[in-house]
Write an enzyme that holds these catalytic residues in place. Structure first.
Site, PDB file in Angstrom:
ATOM      1  N   MET A 161       0.867  -1.174   0.000  1.00 10.54           N
ATOM      2  CA  MET A 161       0.000   0.000   0.000  1.00 10.54           C
ATOM      3  C   MET A 161       0.903   1.223   0.000  1.00 10.54           C
ATOM      4  O   MET A 161       1.746   1.382   0.891  1.00 10.54           O
ATOM      5  CB  MET A 161      -0.887  -0.014   1.240  1.00 10.54           C
ATOM      6  CG  MET A 161      -1.706   1.248   1.444  1.00 10.54           C
ATOM      7  SD  MET A 161      -2.941   1.042   2.760  1.00 10.54           S
ATOM      8  CE  MET A 161      -1.919   0.650   4.169  1.00 10.54           C
ATOM      9  N   TYR A 437       1.660   3.152  12.473  1.00 11.73           N
ATOM     10  CA  TYR A 437       1.218   2.981  11.088  1.00 11.73           C
ATOM     11  C   TYR A 437      -0.257   2.613  10.981  1.00 11.73           C
ATOM     12  O   TYR A 437      -0.878   2.208  11.936  1.00 11.73           O
ATOM     13  CB  TYR A 437       2.108   2.039  10.302  1.00 11.73           C
ATOM     14  CG  TYR A 437       2.375   0.639  10.786  1.00 11.73           C
ATOM     15  CD1 TYR A 437       3.489  -0.039  10.320  1.00 11.73           C
ATOM     16  CD2 TYR A 437       1.530  -0.036  11.670  1.00 11.73           C
ATOM     17  CE1 TYR A 437       3.754  -1.334  10.725  1.00 11.73           C
ATOM     18  CE2 TYR A 437       1.802  -1.329  12.063  1.00 11.73           C
ATOM     19  CZ  TYR A 437       2.905  -1.977  11.582  1.00 11.73           C
ATOM     20  OH  TYR A 437       3.161  -3.263  11.970  1.00 11.73           O
ATOM     21  N   GLU A 438      -0.762   2.820   9.751  1.00  7.58           N
ATOM     22  CA  GLU A 438      -2.199   2.705   9.440  1.00  7.58           C
ATOM     23  C   GLU A 438      -3.037   3.676  10.267  1.00  7.58           C
ATOM     24  O   GLU A 438      -4.185   3.403  10.596  1.00  7.58           O
ATOM     25  CB  GLU A 438      -2.715   1.269   9.641  1.00  7.58           C
ATOM     26  CG  GLU A 438      -1.847   0.183   9.058  1.00  7.58           C
ATOM     27  CD  GLU A 438      -1.395   0.440   7.631  1.00  7.58           C
ATOM     28  OE1 GLU A 438      -2.070   1.193   6.910  1.00  7.58           O
ATOM     29  OE2 GLU A 438      -0.361  -0.095   7.236  1.00  7.58           O
ATOM     30  N   GLY A 439      -2.459   4.813  10.592  1.00  7.59           N
ATOM     31  CA  GLY A 439      -3.153   5.830  11.380  1.00  7.59           C
ATOM     32  C   GLY A 439      -2.758   5.751  12.836  1.00  7.59           C
ATOM     33  O   GLY A 439      -2.969   4.736  13.501  1.00  7.59           O
TER      34      GLY A 439
END
Length: 594
Positions: A161, A437-439
């Protein structure tokens, strides 16, 4: 090498006795996911995690090697991945038409927990591919699905991603990567992405990047983001490799942890890509990948709690220091083992409560995810609503408590925990990334309070609250658990009060949402995990009343539940006070005084 064994018994307890997965799979039509099949999968998965991944975990800490765009993974990583592919693990839960085995999504979550506990850095390579597969399956045209999914499902190709850019992290509306149309319907991408996990490596034949970029006529901000499939090697109409694309690794990061996972700078130089989803609506499609990834990161938090607990427990049962305060425990030794000291037990029980409570929460969310993927009608809609609320809680709460659990992993070992030999300091460093990560936790908290709770006028919170009320009523009929039910019921009422108070303040000043959000999320996390522990206590008491021959297992559940309600759930009160304190103490001081 640190100690780790896959927690098969506890996982089966949660699946079978707590959440009724056998009936769940039958209802969704997964007759092949029988109890015998599940146990066979678990046995093989445990062997892989314990015997293949764990022994090379320390190798990963030495990091990947970078040489003019070529990345070589640590010793043993490539061989482990080849074994993983040959055993059919990548396609376990994907569609038969693309070469998968057609098993339910939730089974992959259980396998990923054990892989991550054994070797966090290695587990990231196949883990990211799952989100890539889901995004292509959901949004790509049939030709792209047919060309890409079979190899991704097989595992011979992997996925990533690509969101972050040097000037833009979570604020994706600032991205600069451009995508210009070619005459053949493809697009030409130019730009640089950073912090791309598994962006380049030697494990697979091709790497498929899911990339956000801007079309030439795109509006500013997040409303102008489009989504593209961009392979490392181009793919022809038969789905075979067709020469190198304009995708190159500029460097890899030197990091605090997960050194065996290559974190890459990826340059797109006239790289050929293919639009998926609608133009300028790529962020909507990207959330398919991100929601899968956020659940996956919550699993990583659980994995770290379990790994830290097992490592600390094995040491505490062997290490002798001082005599126990209530009398000699090991008369044949010069001192007693440290598990007899109250403070060591405080740390061990905290780890155990977070690991086992987290496993119940993770599998509950996995069950909901199954319903969103395979369910129909009202059941699907209800599951969607519950999972929307629980995903930010799962991701943020489990990764925050994992920091505490891994820190205790070091602390139980004392000075030995601070050196590499025992693996505890690596585990703590590897886990530190999970809140980022991922917010970040702050981003998840804003999503929970701002978008999910206030944005739905409390409807999403009400859906989860109904589950809590049901279990409170059941627990209230068990005399030994009535106090737990009363405590948790009080917290549920408090949550409603907190929500209304913050909503009223936010109506006057939106900064109040940001000021309250993280403490609000942590309060929710302790309450939701309390729900899981109350359910587990009910089942444990029922088994003991029925005369089980595994009394120690179920008594341990009751003891850990007692610890949770006495020592961990009360932490929610501090978060309540902070959430209600308002923004003044945060925002009153001028910037010049910092």
């Amino acid at each position: 090498m640190r100690h780790y064994q896959a927690p098969q018994r506890d996982t089966l307890f949660v699946m079978k006795e707590l959440l009724g997965f056998e009936q769940h799979y039958q209802t969704l039509g997964f007759d092949e996911a029988s109890p015998d099949m599940v146990q066979a999968i678990f046995a093989e998965s445990a062997k892989f995690a314990e015997n293949v991944l764990l022994p090379i975990d320390a190798n990963g800490d030495a990091g990947c090697q970078f040489d003019e765009g070529v990345v070589t993974t640590p010793a043993g990583f490539k061989e482990a991945y080849q074994q993983y592919v040959e055993s059919g693990w990548p396609g376990m839960t994907h569609e038969l038409e693309f070469g998968g085995q057609g098993l339910p999504y939730s089974l992959a979550g259980m396998v990923s927990e054990w892989n991550s506990s054994a070797n966090h850095a290695w587990a990231m390579y196949p883990g990211l591919t799952q989100g890539c597969i889901e995004t292509i399956r959901e949004y790509a045209p049939e030709t792209l699905k047919n060309n890409y999914l079979p190899k991704l499902v097989e595992g011979t190709w992997t996925g990533t991603m690509c969101l972050t850019e040097p000037h833009c992290g979570s604020d994706l509306g600032m991205l600069k990567t451009k995508a210009e149309p070619n005459d053949d319907g493809s697009y030409r991408l130019n730009g640089t992405k950073i912090f791309i996990s598994a962006g380049e490596h030697d494990l697979s034949d091709n790497i498929v990047h899911i990339v956000i970029a801007r079309l030439p006529d795109a509006p500013a901000g997040t409303k102008g983001i489009s989504l593209f499939v961009v392979p490392k090697f181009n793919v022809d109409e038969e789905g075979e490799l067709a020469g190198r694309n304009g995708v190159h690794c500029g460097s890899i990061e030197h990091k605090m942890g997960i050194n065996g996972s290559a974190t890459c700078v990826i340059n797109f130089d006239d790289a050929k890509g293919y639009l998926i989803g609608e133009p300028n609506r790529g962020l909507n499609a990207m959330f398919t990948f991100m929601n899968v990834a956020r659940i996956g990161v919550g699993v990583e938090g659980l994995s770290a709690c379990e790994a830290a607990y097992q490592g600390a427990l094995s040491y505490a049962k062997e290490r002798t220091q001082f005599r126990a305060m209530d009398g000699v425990k090991n008369p044949n030794a010069a001192a007693d083992t440290i598990i007899h000291h109250p403070d060591v037990r405080r740390m061990l029980l905290t780890q155990k409560a977070f690991a086992e409570g987290g496993r119940a929460l993770v599998l509950h969310c996995m069950q909901l995810a199954d319903l969103t993927l395979y369910g129909q009608g009202e059941a699907k809609q209800v599951a969607d609503a519950k999972l929307a609320l629980l995903t930010p809680i799962l991701k943020a709460f489990m990764t925050e408590v994992a920091q505490e659990a891994t820190s205790y992993g070091i602390q139980v070992y004392g000075g030995h925990g601070f050196i590499k030999e025992w693996g505890m300091e690596q585990l703590a460093r590897d886990t530190r990334i999970c809140t980022l990560y991922e917010g970040t936790t702050g981003i998840q908290a804003l999503d929970l309070l701002g978008r999910k709770v206030l944005g739905s006028q409390g409807k999403l919170l009400e859906a989860v609250g109904q589950d809590l009320q049901q279990i409170l009523a059941e627990a209230g009929r068990v005399p030994s658990l009535a106090a737990y039910a009363q405590s948790l019921g009080g917290h549920l009422q408090e949550l409603q009060t907190i929500t209304k108070t913050v909503a009223a303040k936010a109506a006057a000043n939106p900064l109040e949402v940001g000021a309250a959000s993280v403490d609000y999320l942590m309060y929710c996390g302790y309450v939701v995990m309390g729900h899981m522990w109350l359910k587990m206590a009910i089942v444990a008491q029922q088994q003991l009343d029925a005369g089980t021959d595994e009394a120690d297992f179920y008594l341990a559940k009751l003891h850990t539940a007692a610890f949770y309600f006495a020592r961990l759930l009360p932490r929610a009160q501090t978060h309540k006070a902070a959430a209600l304190a308002g923004m003044d103490s945060l925002m009153a001081m001028p910037e010049s005084q910092f």
